[in-house]
Design an enzyme around this catalytic site. Sequence first.
Site, PDB file in Angstrom:
ATOM      1  N   ASN A 107     -27.534 -35.663  -8.632  1.00 26.24           N
ATOM      2  CA  ASN A 107     -26.682 -35.371  -9.773  1.00 26.24           C
ATOM      3  C   ASN A 107     -25.291 -35.187  -9.185  1.00 26.24           C
ATOM      4  OD1 ASN A 107     -25.235 -34.495 -11.925  1.00 26.24           O
ATOM      5  ND2 ASN A 107     -26.734 -32.999 -12.646  1.00 26.24           N
ATOM      6  N   ALA A 110     -19.338 -34.473 -11.866  1.00 24.22           N
ATOM      7  CA  ALA A 110     -18.116 -35.193 -12.260  1.00 24.22           C
ATOM      8  C   ALA A 110     -17.787 -36.358 -11.324  1.00 24.22           C
ATOM      9  CB  ALA A 110     -16.938 -34.220 -12.322  1.00 24.22           C
ATOM     10  N   GLU A 131     -30.201 -41.492 -10.235  1.00 19.96           N
ATOM     11  CA  GLU A 131     -29.074 -40.699 -10.745  1.00 19.96           C
ATOM     12  C   GLU A 131     -29.597 -39.787 -11.851  1.00 19.96           C
ATOM     13  OE1 GLU A 131     -25.808 -43.145 -12.163  1.00 19.96           O
ATOM     14  OE2 GLU A 131     -25.107 -41.536 -13.492  1.00 19.96           O
ATOM     15  N   HIS A 133     -28.754 -36.550 -14.668  1.00 20.21           N
ATOM     16  CA  HIS A 133     -27.825 -35.651 -15.356  1.00 20.21           C
ATOM     17  C   HIS A 133     -28.619 -34.705 -16.231  1.00 20.21           C
ATOM     18  CE1 HIS A 133     -24.409 -37.882 -13.922  1.00 20.21           C
ATOM     19  NE2 HIS A 133     -25.099 -38.970 -14.196  1.00 20.21           N
ATOM     20  N   ARG A 140     -21.201 -36.941 -25.309  1.00 16.51           N
ATOM     21  CA  ARG A 140     -20.044 -36.153 -24.884  1.00 16.51           C
ATOM     22  C   ARG A 140     -18.777 -37.012 -24.858  1.00 16.51           C
ATOM     23  NH1 ARG A 140     -21.621 -32.674 -19.756  1.00 16.51           N
ATOM     24  NH2 ARG A 140     -19.660 -31.676 -20.401  1.00 16.51           N
TER      25      ARG A 140
HETATM   26  C1  DQA Z   1     -23.421 -33.640 -15.390  1.00 23.36           C
HETATM   27  C2  DQA Z   1     -22.531 -34.421 -16.355  1.00 23.36           C
HETATM   28  C3  DQA Z   1     -21.148 -34.636 -15.767  1.00 23.36           C
HETATM   29  O1  DQA Z   1     -20.348 -35.376 -16.674  1.00 23.36           O
HETATM   30  C4  DQA Z   1     -20.480 -33.313 -15.510  1.00 23.36           C
HETATM   31  O2  DQA Z   1     -19.225 -33.501 -14.906  1.00 23.36           O
HETATM   32  C5  DQA Z   1     -21.332 -32.377 -14.740  1.00 23.36           C
HETATM   33  C6  DQA Z   1     -22.775 -32.344 -14.968  1.00 23.36           C
HETATM   34  C7  DQA Z   1     -24.785 -33.337 -16.013  1.00 23.36           C
HETATM   35  O3  DQA Z   1     -25.684 -32.963 -15.255  1.00 23.36           O
HETATM   36  O4  DQA Z   1     -24.955 -33.418 -17.214  1.00 23.36           O
HETATM   37  O5  DQA Z   1     -20.820 -31.575 -13.974  1.00 23.36           O
HETATM   38  O6  DQA Z   1     -23.658 -34.456 -14.256  1.00 23.36           O
END
Ligand code: DQA
Length: 157
Positions: A107, A110, A131, A133, A140
């Site tokens: 993860n 940003a 990847e 999140h 968002r």
């Molecule tokens: C994130 C989503 C990213 O856009 C954000 O900057 C994060 C966390 C997530 O886990 O949802 O810091 O990676």
Amino acid sequence: MLYNFELNFDNFVDILREICENSANENFGVWFLKQVLVLHGPNLNLLGIRETNLYGTVTLDALNDTLATLAMNHHIKLECRQTNAEHVLIDFIHDAKARRIDFVIINAAAFTHTSIALRDAMLAAKLPFIEVHISNLYGREEYRRHSYLADIASGII
Ligand code: DQA
């Protein structure tokens, strides 16, 4: 299966790995545990406190503990690392390559949306990775929809 390799110090580990992978169905037992590296990017040290409406109330330590238990139950050697610094994340990836880590779960937070350097590190390391999140990027801001990693990842969660 019979193996006829020329064994020397340089190819010893490669040969053992190959035997181990080929012998998965031959009751050889597990010679090498698969090694998985979980990388948490910037601000994820604040999980549990940070924007809990988006990221929930589970802390990073609690999340890593859950992953460690899951890994143990599946005979996987797991390592979790977090950093707020882009260059440190890249160093973790270089190091993972050098240590022959089998799989990376990342993860990149940003840096997902900004870091060509991180993409280049992944391309250089040639390690398979997923990847991850926590929040729904598509619900968002527009700028979170672009990932520098997505097209070279084995999958996205
Ligand atoms: C994130 C989503 C990213 O856009 C954000 O900057 C994060 C966390 C997530 O886990 O949802 O810091 O990676």
